[in-house]
Every structure is written in C-alpha cells, then in structure tokens.
Write an enzyme that holds these catalytic residues in place. Structure first.
Site, PDB file in Angstrom:
ATOM      1  N   ASP A 279       0.757  -1.230  -0.078  1.00  0.00           N
ATOM      2  CA  ASP A 279      -0.035   0.033  -0.037  1.00  0.00           C
ATOM      3  C   ASP A 279       1.048   1.197  -0.174  1.00  0.00           C
ATOM      4  OD1 ASP A 279      -2.268   1.490   0.161  1.00  0.00           O
ATOM      5  OD2 ASP A 279      -3.060   0.580   1.676  1.00  0.00           O
TER       6      ASP A 279
HETATM    7  C1  NOJ Z   1      -4.023   4.166   0.152  1.00  0.00           C
HETATM    8  C2  NOJ Z   1      -5.067   3.077   0.216  1.00  0.00           C
HETATM    9  O1  NOJ Z   1      -5.194   2.315   1.399  1.00  0.00           O
HETATM   10  C3  NOJ Z   1      -5.365   2.007  -0.890  1.00  0.00           C
HETATM   11  O2  NOJ Z   1      -6.617   1.513  -0.852  1.00  0.00           O
HETATM   12  C4  NOJ Z   1      -5.184   2.885  -2.167  1.00  0.00           C
HETATM   13  O3  NOJ Z   1      -5.189   1.774  -3.330  1.00  0.00           O
HETATM   14  C5  NOJ Z   1      -3.924   3.460  -2.307  1.00  0.00           C
HETATM   15  N1  NOJ Z   1      -3.663   4.321  -1.152  1.00  0.00           N
HETATM   16  C6  NOJ Z   1      -3.385   4.089  -3.644  1.00  0.00           C
HETATM   17  O4  NOJ Z   1      -4.123   5.213  -3.662  1.00  0.00           O
END
Ligand code: NOJ
Length: 731
Positions: A279
């Site tokens: 993530d």
């Molecule tokens: C953080 C989020 O937890 C995730 O779901 C997302 O895909 C990423 N950022 C990218 O934006």
C-alpha cells in the site's frame, strides 16, 4: 512530448517477435537476462503521478528523469489517455523500452459513478456487482488505465471505520461472492479486447483496526483470520485476480508488508501467479510500526516476504541495490519479482503495443455513455434499502400536487458520488431534487435546505417546517457529506451528524406524509428517525444516477430489494455488533435478569440486522425441505408472492454448527438468491450449499465441518422463517 520511434531492441522484445505459443514467463526471463540491477529494481518501483495524491508524498523527485532511466515500472494517479501516453513515451525512452503499468483507485466507477461498494453489497445481486465492475473496467481502459485497485475485500464489523464504504460488509461468504463477481467483471476483456488487472486489497485483516480508527493495530486470532478475513481473498485468487495489495496493519506482530505467513499462503497454498503491491508508503512505514530498524531493512523484509512492488515508499529504489550486493536479497528473489511484473505487462499486451490503452477517440466515446448511465441507474436502484414504510406511504400512486424537498443532501451533486471518485471531481450526478422535478413536471416543488450536514445551526428549521406544512408530500434527504466516510475518515460518533435528526423530527410533526432518504458511506445511528419516520430509504452514496434511482423506487417502477449488508448499531456502545458472533455460555436474553450477556443500560440488538430490508410486496414460504446429496446440502421451498406488486425476495440460508472441534458462530450465511416473482406467482426454489462451504479453521487447523447443524431459512439473520436440524456426515 514528440512522437518517438521505438527502437529495434523494443521490437525484438515485443510479443510479435516470439512464437505465439511461447509463454510469457520465458519472454520475461529473456528480458531479465538483459537487465541491469537498477533496471530490475525500477520495475518494482511505483510512483504517483502529479494529478492527485492518495497518500502522503514523501519525496520530490524528477519523475521524468527516472522514467527515462527505466527506474519506474508502474504509476498511479495519472489522469486520462493523453497523460498516460505522455508518460509512457518517456518510459519507452529508457534503454530497454519496457512499458509502464498505470494503476488507479477505481473503487466504484471511473467516470460513470456507481453506488459505493457497500451499497452494491446491499443489492445481494452478483450480476449487478459484476456489471458495475465491467463498466468501470471499460471506462478505465479507455482512459489509459491498466490496473484497478479494487475489489476492496475487507470484511468489516466496525462502522466507525470510515473504509467500510469501500467494502463488502460483514459477511465472509457474501464477500467471497462479491470478490468473484468483481474480479470477473473487471478482468474480462471488453469488445475493445482490452484486459484489466484487478487488485484484491487490503491483504489482510485491515478492517479489524482497533476502535475503528484507520490504520490502527489489529489483534486477530488465527481462527478469525482464516474464517472471517481471508475467505474473500481466497475467492479472488480462485477467480484469477491479477494482483493483491498489502494492508497497512500488522498481524501478530508483523506488518502485512513483510508478513511471510500471508505471502506463503498466497503463493504456495493458493498457487497465486500474479503480483503483490504494497500500500502507499507501507513498506517504509514498517519503521514507524517498530518492526524494521530502518528503511533499508524494511526493503529487505518486504521483498523477501513476497511483496513485489513498492508503492511510493522509495525503499526498494533506494536500498535494494545495496541489499543485493550485501547478499541480503538474492538476485534470484529480485528476478522472481521482476518476472511477475513483466508477465503482467505481457498479459495486457503492452509489449505489443504500449499505447493500446491510450486512444483519445475511444476515451471520448466510452466515458459516461447512455448505456453506462443506464447500468449505473439499475445498480443504484438495486442498492436502496427500504427500512420502513408505514401506512403504505410508498410507492406513490400518483403525482403529488406539491412536494417539499428538504435537507442538505437533496441537491448536492458532489455528495451523491461519495468518496473515492479520484479523477471525477466535476460532479455531474443527478440529485433527488432534479430527479423529482423531472419526474413530476406539473407538481409544485419547493426546496428548503433546513440545515447543514454537520452544524448546530437551526435557523433554517422554520422555513423547512413551513414548506412541509404546505406540501402534500415531504422528501427529506439527510446523511453524511462525501468526505465523512472513506480512508482516514473514521468517526467516533456515527449518529446522523449535526442537527439533522432534530430537523427530521420537526418536519414529521409538520407533515406526517414525509419520506426520509438517508445517504451515507456507512451504517449510521438514527433512533429518533427509526421510531418516528413514516418511511425511510437507506440510499448510501448512489453515484451519478442517484436521483433517478430514488424516483424509480418512489414511483414503484422499482420495488426495493436491497438488504442490510452490515448490522446497523442502535447504540455506539454495542460496536462491534454483528450477526455471525459466537454464542458464549451465557448468551444475552431479552428480559432483565441475572447473569446473561446483555447490557444493563442499552439494548444488545442492532437497530437493523444483517439481511434486513422491506419490499412493496409480501412473500410466503411453504414446504421448506432440507436434504443432503452428493454435491452438498439442498434447501428447497415453494416461494409465493402474496402481495400487490411484482418484486424480489432475497432467500437467505444460514447454518449453525451445534458443537464440535471448535465453537462456531450462531449463524453463518451460506447461500442466498434474489428471486423475482410477479404478484400472485409462486415458484419452487432450491439452493445448494456445496460441502466445501462447511469447512472452517479450528483449534487444530482446517476442519471439514461434518456434524450436527441447524439450518435456518430467514428473512434476515434475525427473522427466522423456518429451522430444521440435520446431521451432515459422510461427504
Ligand atoms: C492507500 C489506500 O489504502 C489504498 O486502498 C489505495 O489503493 C492506495 N492508497 C493508492 O491510492
């Protein structure tokens, strides 16, 4: 960017020059053989574009230079076919001309916005979910995107956690069905021949955040991990999902970004062949967790555990080279990760044509088409839950002479879309006010806001009350603004915000013919409305066609069929409240008394249980039979539409394993089907529960699940139509 010529080497690497049958792995290996260490590490580095940041930006780097040196393998947050083309052209200037992957958070639609995933879950309709995913995929593909960071499969029990809006609700079986539907919808190639990568996230147990506070620690037993959180992720693997994303949390002391237990499960037990992306920044954050000594150690731990791509933490790009030199990461491990990335690029056809997704004409023709909007309207209508309908207020039989439209959400386009509409800010959603005017052109329609969503100001109440008094019908639209649920949007108090509930009560006093629409990203608490409102529709955030979907239900063109996908608490102190809990030795009882697991000050039951929802018609169940056969448990019945409207009944089957190797929940949904019957029609309905659905993870690992069961057919998890006992053995 000028037009660039792809040099000869790129062509020798392209799929065209290899025999068709040669597999992508071999092709990837032949590229890897040509790559420098830096180029390999570049393939594992994902950076954000400059259009939108969906996390904290850590480094201000010269992205163009990095692209031209082959130091970036994929990007997120790049908007549209023009921009993706421009960056792709830069990437192709690098020595080996390896195309970029473009990923994006397309959570409930790209340009045509669908209901939030939790609302889609409420539809209990697999094909609606699949259709929504397919439209999102076609629009994204036309806008230059290859990779969707969806489905979000975090089964959630705590509505304070703002990300419940993105997920499938509280049930692991339904979440698994949704996982399959979304992966199929996203990854099937459209008529344009373009495929998409889906991404099952967040792996794993992210929704267990203690106290519902986003990013918080999770404390999860092996049984809960396997029985509650992992099933939809396994279903996604079975459906052939191309990628997974790590969660931010730790599991048993090890952050997911380096949790080898998870990735062994994924690659070995589930035989997953795709890639894993961290993530945003999560690899670097392992230092803050107190797991990695520094960012270099974090890179080592993440790659060695099985995390293929580093999204925006720069740990891989900054440290992997040294780690390989020191022997802490083997080149074999690095190559295996690069191979996973290159294979996906082959699968998408990017080596054949890196610009195949970047066609401005197709983009223009594909976004927000009438057909896509029609699908969005259909799915939105299927996501509306009728919670209450006293004295048959709904459906409206004729056009009201006058309507007072009241509430801060009745004419707010942006709030109809909800959160996670990353690249679609110019809100074009149809509001309830607009749709009512369109539906009833001859009615006198007056709009009064009444109050803001989240304020204490009641100065607008009087005007609302007067409008309500004069009108034949009142439509009240209340709830959360688009940014009150979502990532980093946890709320400690999930009551309907501000003075909205007081406004509602004042309006009901003024005019009992009042319909209340509640719009939010999560289950809220609204006990006064629950008690006093004549009719309530829970509308979530319904997307582009929100207003039309509401008038479809209001007029009776659509008979509501959605159901509660996540228990609605009646008190904050109950949270987490969920239907598939264990029994304990002293379960709560309704009467006050000694030594039962009830509260002495509040009810222990939810306001609305899982599976609950009303229809304009009624159904009778007859002749319910339960039997076993070679393929599973069969539950059959005669279902009859006994009311005055055509409509859907959601047939729900729950199981309870009565005793055994480990305790099991009081009820678990194991089969459901939306059955459409015309008024007066009856039909034989049969649902089969394959025996593999009985398996559970107990104190001694995986168990088959044979034994004594109660089988419930219910209108919800709380309302039992019939119960049969059966022993399920010898399978
Ligand atoms: C953080 C989020 O937890 C995730 O779901 C997302 O895909 C990423 N950022 C990218 O934006």
């Amino acid at each position: 960017m000028k037009k660039i010529i792809i040099p000869l080497l790129a062509l020798t690497l392209s799929g065209n020059t290899f025999a068709q049958q040669k597999d992508y792995g071999q092709k990837a290996d032949s590229i890897i053989a040509l790559m420098t260490l830096d180029e390999k590490i570049g393939q594992l580095n994902m950076l954000t574009g400059n259009w939108e940041a969906t996390g904290p930006v850590l480094q201000d780097v010269n992205k163009s230079e990095m692209l031209k040196k082959g130091l970036v393998g994929s990007m997120l947050n790049v908007k549209g076919s023009k921009n993706t083309r421009q960056l792709q052209e830069l990437a192709l200037q690098a020595r080996l001309h390896i195309p970029l992957l473009f990923g994006q958070d397309v959570i409930h639609g790209y340009r045509t916005v669908f209901p939030i995933p939790l609302a889609q879950a409420a539809s209990f309709d697999r094909s609606a979910v699949k259709d929504a995913a397919a439209v999102a995929a076609r629009e994204s593909a036309a806008a230059g995107i290859h990779w969707l960071f969806s489905p979000m499969l975090d089964v959630a029990r705590d509505p304070r956690w703002g990300r419940v809006m993105e997920g499938p609700g509280e049930d692991p079986y339904m979440a698994s069905e949704i996982a399959r539907a979304m992966v199929e919808g996203y990854q099937s190639a459209g008529p344009d021949g373009l495929k998409m990568m889906a991404c099952a996230k967040h792996f794993a147990a992210y929704s267990g955040a203690i106290g519902g506070r986003d990013y918080n620690t999770v404390d999860v037993s092996m049984q809960t991990l396997h029985n509650l959180y992992l099933p939809p992720f396994k279903a996604a693997a079975e459906a052939g999902v191309a990628s997974y994303m790590c969660s931010f949390n730790e599991i048993n002391g090890v952050p997911s970004s380096a949790n080898k237990y998870l990735y062994d499960l994924l690659y070995k037990d589930w035989n997953f062949k795709g890639l894993v992306v961290s993530d945003w920044g999560s690899i670097g954050e392992m230092v803050v967790h107190g797991y990695s000594k520094d960012r270099k150690m974090a890179a080592e731990q993440a790659l060695n555990a099985g995390v293929t791509i580093d999204m925006e933490s720069y740990c891989y790009i900054d440290h992997l080279k040294a780690l390989v030199a020191e022997g802490k990461v083997t080149e074999e491990t690095l190559n295996a990760a690069v191979r996973r990335v290159l294979i996906q690029k082959y699968e998408l056809g990017l080596f054949d044509d890196p610009f195949r997704y970047c066609d401005p004409k197709r983009e223009k023709a594909s976004l927000l088409t009438d057909e896509n909007r029609a699908t969005a309207r259909e799915v939105a209508g299927k996501s509306i839950i009728m919670l209450k309908n006293e004295a048959g207020l709904l459906p409206l039989r004729k056009a009201p002479a006058s309507i007072a439209v009241i509430g801060p959400l009745a004419d707010s386009k942006r709030d109809m879309d909800g959160n996670w509409v990353i690249l679609s800010h110019d809100a074009i959603a149809v509001t309830v006010l607009e749709a009512l005017k369109e539906e009833y052109p001859k009615s006198r329609i007056e709009y009064v806001k009444g109050c803001d969503v989240n304020s204490t100001d009641k100065s607008g109440f009087q005007a609302a009350i007067e409008a309500a008094r004069k009108a034949e019908l009142v439509v009240l639209a209340l709830g959360e603004t688009w940014d009150m649920s979502g990532e980093a949007k946890s709320r400690g108090d999930i009551h309907l915000p501000g003075v909205q509930e007081e406004l509602a009560q004042a309006v009901y006093q003024a005019n009992p013919r009042s319909l209340t629409l509640l719009m939010a990203g999560r289950p809220m608490i609204f006990n006064a409305i629950k008690e006093q409102a004549p009719a309530v529709l829970y509308c979530w955030w319904l997307g582009t066609e929100a207003g039309h979907a509401v008038t479809d239900v209001l007029t009776g063109r659509r008979n509501p069929s959605a159901r509660v996908p996540m228990s609605f608490p009646s008190h904050l102190g109950q949270i987490p409240v969920y239907y598939n809990h264990k029994n304990s030795g002293r379960p709560p009882v309704d009467q006050a008394g000694n030594y039962s697991g009830r509260y002495i000050d509040i009810d222990y039951k939810p306001a609305y249980p899982f599976g609950y929802g009303l229809s304009y018609t009624t159904f009778a169940y007859d002749n319910i039979q339960v039997s076993t056969a070679s393929d599973g448990l069969h539950v059959s019945m005669t279902l009859r539409n006994t009311g005055d409207y055509d409509g859907n009944e959601l047939v729900q089957v729950y199981l309870q394993k009565l005793w055994g190797e480990s305790t099991r929940p009081v009820k678990e949904l194991k089969a459901y089907e939306q059955v459409f019957l015309k008024k007066g029609e009856s039909r034989q309905v049969e649902l089969t529960i394959p025996y593999k659905e009985l398996a559970y993870y107990g104190q001694n690992g995986w168990q088959k699940g044979d034994g004594d069961y109660k089988v419930y057919v219910g209108r919800s998890a709380a309302e039992v139509v019939d119960m049969k006992e059966i022993s399920i053995v010898n399978f």
